[in-house]
Design an enzyme around this catalytic site. Sequence first.
Site, PDB file in Angstrom:
ATOM      1  N   GLY A 196      33.492  24.584 -17.889  1.00  0.00           N
ATOM      2  CA  GLY A 196      34.650  25.442 -17.649  1.00  0.00           C
ATOM      3  C   GLY A 196      34.408  26.540 -16.640  1.00  0.00           C
ATOM      4  O   GLY A 196      33.606  26.391 -15.721  1.00  0.00           O
ATOM      5  N   HIS A 221      38.859  14.786 -19.444  1.00  0.00           N
ATOM      6  CA  HIS A 221      38.310  15.941 -20.155  1.00  0.00           C
ATOM      7  C   HIS A 221      37.495  16.792 -19.210  1.00  0.00           C
ATOM      8  O   HIS A 221      36.582  16.300 -18.552  1.00  0.00           O
ATOM      9  CB  HIS A 221      37.482  15.456 -21.338  1.00  0.00           C
ATOM     10  N   LEU A 222      37.798  18.066 -19.167  1.00  0.00           N
ATOM     11  CA  LEU A 222      37.195  18.993 -18.211  1.00  0.00           C
ATOM     12  C   LEU A 222      35.663  18.920 -18.238  1.00  0.00           C
ATOM     13  O   LEU A 222      35.042  19.165 -19.274  1.00  0.00           O
ATOM     14  CB  LEU A 222      37.661  20.422 -18.544  1.00  0.00           C
ATOM     15  N   ASP A 223      35.083  18.597 -17.100  1.00  0.00           N
ATOM     16  CA  ASP A 223      33.628  18.594 -16.937  1.00  0.00           C
ATOM     17  C   ASP A 223      32.925  17.597 -17.860  1.00  0.00           C
ATOM     18  O   ASP A 223      31.745  17.745 -18.167  1.00  0.00           O
ATOM     19  CB  ASP A 223      33.041  20.003 -17.147  1.00  0.00           C
ATOM     20  N   GLU A 224      33.653  16.580 -18.328  1.00  0.00           N
ATOM     21  CA  GLU A 224      33.041  15.620 -19.235  1.00  0.00           C
ATOM     22  C   GLU A 224      32.951  14.208 -18.665  1.00  0.00           C
ATOM     23  O   GLU A 224      32.571  13.270 -19.357  1.00  0.00           O
ATOM     24  CB  GLU A 224      33.791  15.605 -20.576  1.00  0.00           C
TER      25      GLU A 224
END
Lengths: 278, 278, 278, 278
Positions: A196, A221-224
Amino acid sequence: MNKSLTILVNCTDEKGLIYKITRVLYENGLNIVKNKEFVDEANNRFFMRTETEGEADQKVLLEALTRELPPNSRIEVVPDRKKKLVILATKENHCLGDLLMRNHFNEWNAEISAVISNYDLLKDFTERFNLPYHHIPADALSREEHEQLLISTIRNYEPDYIVLARYMRILTPGFVHQYKGKIINIHHSFLPAFIGAQPYRQAYERGVKIIGATAHFVNDHLDEGPIICQNVIPVDHTLNASEMAKAGKGVEKMVLAQALKLVLEDKVMLSGNKTVIF
Amino acid sequence: MNKSLTILVNCTDEKGLIYKITRVLYENGLNIVKNKEFVDEANNRFFMRTETEGEADQKVLLEALTRELPPNSRIEVVPDRKKKLVILATKENHCLGDLLMRNHFNEWNAEISAVISNYDLLKDFTERFNLPYHHIPADALSREEHEQLLISTIRNYEPDYIVLARYMRILTPGFVHQYKGKIINIHHSFLPAFIGAQPYRQAYERGVKIIGATAHFVNDHLDEGPIICQNVIPVDHTLNASEMAKAGKGVEKMVLAQALKLVLEDKVMLSGNKTVIF
Amino acid sequence: MNKSLTILVNCTDEKGLIYKITRVLYENGLNIVKNKEFVDEANNRFFMRTETEGEADQKVLLEALTRELPPNSRIEVVPDRKKKLVILATKENHCLGDLLMRNHFNEWNAEISAVISNYDLLKDFTERFNLPYHHIPADALSREEHEQLLISTIRNYEPDYIVLARYMRILTPGFVHQYKGKIINIHHSFLPAFIGAQPYRQAYERGVKIIGATAHFVNDHLDEGPIICQNVIPVDHTLNASEMAKAGKGVEKMVLAQALKLVLEDKVMLSGNKTVIF
Amino acid sequence: MNKSLTILVNCTDEKGLIYKITRVLYENGLNIVKNKEFVDEANNRFFMRTETEGEADQKVLLEALTRELPPNSRIEVVPDRKKKLVILATKENHCLGDLLMRNHFNEWNAEISAVISNYDLLKDFTERFNLPYHHIPADALSREEHEQLLISTIRNYEPDYIVLARYMRILTPGFVHQYKGKIINIHHSFLPAFIGAQPYRQAYERGVKIIGATAHFVNDHLDEGPIICQNVIPVDHTLNASEMAKAGKGVEKMVLAQALKLVLEDKVMLSGNKTVIF
């Protein structure tokens, strides 16, 4: 004659796969220059990447391989060609600058078609390299409206990959699906640490002794998304958050460049939410 | 049934080699678990290492492969077996200690048969692990006489590899030839920098900002044999030569352990004065 | 005469601190061998570590420094003395083995007094080094009851530090407070990634390209104490979780050893939930 | 008020130096922001770098320090000012490009005044950044004649430092003496390995497993000047000499940038043929 094809196979594992694949290549007169394979035992999947030289009909080859391999195998026969990139940036110049320079000196078998940004800060710099810069502000627009403007600009360039060179806006699932497996991001931490916003601030607060960067494909999914490359540098107590941010620029641009090189050479295969790097 | 064989091939490069080798394996009922190959274009040589599972007659396999491959190919069919090591040491304890500990806890598919040293300093320590320690002093002996004593002791153990764990004496070509390709040394610098005696002293005098270690096979020329592994650590002006020596111990033992692991898993092939690491 | 004292200062920052401290040392006839300082601007704190040689009365020095420095300064005058360690372990041998070996060869200005474990697996190994091994099983005991047994054993040794050498039980706040700032743990990931159980399993599932280790002081929050050292090694898709665990052992023991060395040399100062490493 | 001065001291070691120096600073009303010192015991030399804030007369300060310190001390009182650089290049673009980009975005407290090259290959690129590019061919000129042309061009810019950004010509002692301690070179190997021409070719022939780069001051002996920064990257048998050269570009530009940053911040002191990095 030195035409080169790269064969990528992702299928259920079974006995004899390398033999069957290389027989097809042999019978089609191809010489293998490089061959790498990997068996994912946990999921019973087989991955192989084979670089060949020699002339062969792509379609014939694909059909022959399809006949030999298990049903539902994912098989690609990729010719050696220049790939097209569109870069999305915001305000930071180091990753963009590194990419523009490599592009300018033809370091890769790729060409940057355009740079798009929600700010106009990097316009002058980009245009020094004779590349189009599209300033698409996000102000007063919903996330979806802004992305529609991005998409209509991107569409003109038909890029193979979209590179987020420190693009600081979160993309909606709609946008991500439109370019599934084609968006590469550089995150300024060694994921999954510091997901994030403001990872250097988080790193400073936690008092870590290493900071790093992660290049990954973007998913919902953020940064996943699947990680392609990561690297770190040592830091110590003397650096505050903004000094960490400065110190991290070098590793960010290096990791992004490494990841892009691998992707452009068709050396990255997806395996669920992970990558197989050949 | 889960017998495992490793096939190692080193031959002139030509079209169809992977196909031909994997066909033999397939026809002998073997499943490939891991496969790596390398084409040395400069020398037109082909290298391949294949790990298989399934039962097959080693001799039959070797003959079949010999028929398929170019004349003068070097082909090995290696069963999975515990290898035997003899360690030569002098006074330093860190590399020896690390090896004895890994041996004690069965970390590798290998066993240390004995430790030999020209000093008796490490005798008590070695014997705590219930291993024979042969103290063979070099005083008043010619280099050749001393090595004859070493050889008659080593002979009793029939080791697969001799590991020089900071053994500080230079071996004669006679000794080296006796154990050609079987002697592994750890040198306390990143070769080819700082060949010979007192590399940390040399590093200190030169004012380098990194120091390192190199694990290599021993050949007739001091510190010039094929390199297996290397690594470095950062240093700065605050370390004098003896502090560098202390700081370097960690990377020395790590590099030696990495190299030995690769060698014991048959992942190291020789290519002239270089190694191919699979 | 070569007596050495180390002076540690942690106080509110103000103008002239280095001058005032070094004046006291000068007037007491001490020569400064090493001096490092750090100003934490965000918190307006000043940290300094000074190694001196020369004879001086510790108490006189402390009083003189206290007079010169702001109220509520934390000032320590630390003589050079052998520190005592108690090691807590569970089943893993690599960190314990590395520590016992360094202890056996007097690598540090410290001595291990005893090893305590909830299993008896490492008893034979520990006793080879003539060190007491206390097997204190946790079965059928509450966490607090087990820790009471630990504490009564630890108490006999009056250790300066308690080292958790892959001790796999979570300690209660009660235990941690008893040994505040004196418990050092090695966690097998680059924190804050992969807190808690099975970090290598988590790393494998996430598909990271680096794994690492973190040595830190233990506080009330699992894996959240002040970090002393961290390091990483590269991994790739070919390693499953248990292979990552094996590969990570080397970096774990190296990071723990580095952290302990710093702590034993009084080079680590606490600054909130962070460390200042001199 | 936030004027900053940096004080650099290099003198014979004796008791009380830090006290004496900081007293002068204190009495002149300066606050110490950062202070680092190093005692080179082997040569009985004392080095110190102190960053201060507050207003003071440079000359008064220098005189006061000179009175306090041993005769023949080298003392510098350096104001915070933008330094000027002239870059020498040949054909390679990666180091030059990285420097021009950092200059363009004002990353450092420095400005590039001009680029000089014996080829015109990088002219177009340099001029995109609005910087003068002097093409001074060496053909048909003696080494000395060519350098005279360089010198008369450099003289116009009065640079603080001359940066050899992969400048592939050997400089004569005459040139080096003219700019003693002011020429910074990036050598494409981890020195002292692979001195001279074609280090990547040498590295390939030797079969090393790491390659690297070294930034150093230039002295009379080729690649033997004081080292400022070094770093390495891993390589393996699959890379030939030209692929190593490509792979090494990243570490070259990073090491050069790190070294320059240190030099521009007055953090590098010379100690014989070595550097003290603060």
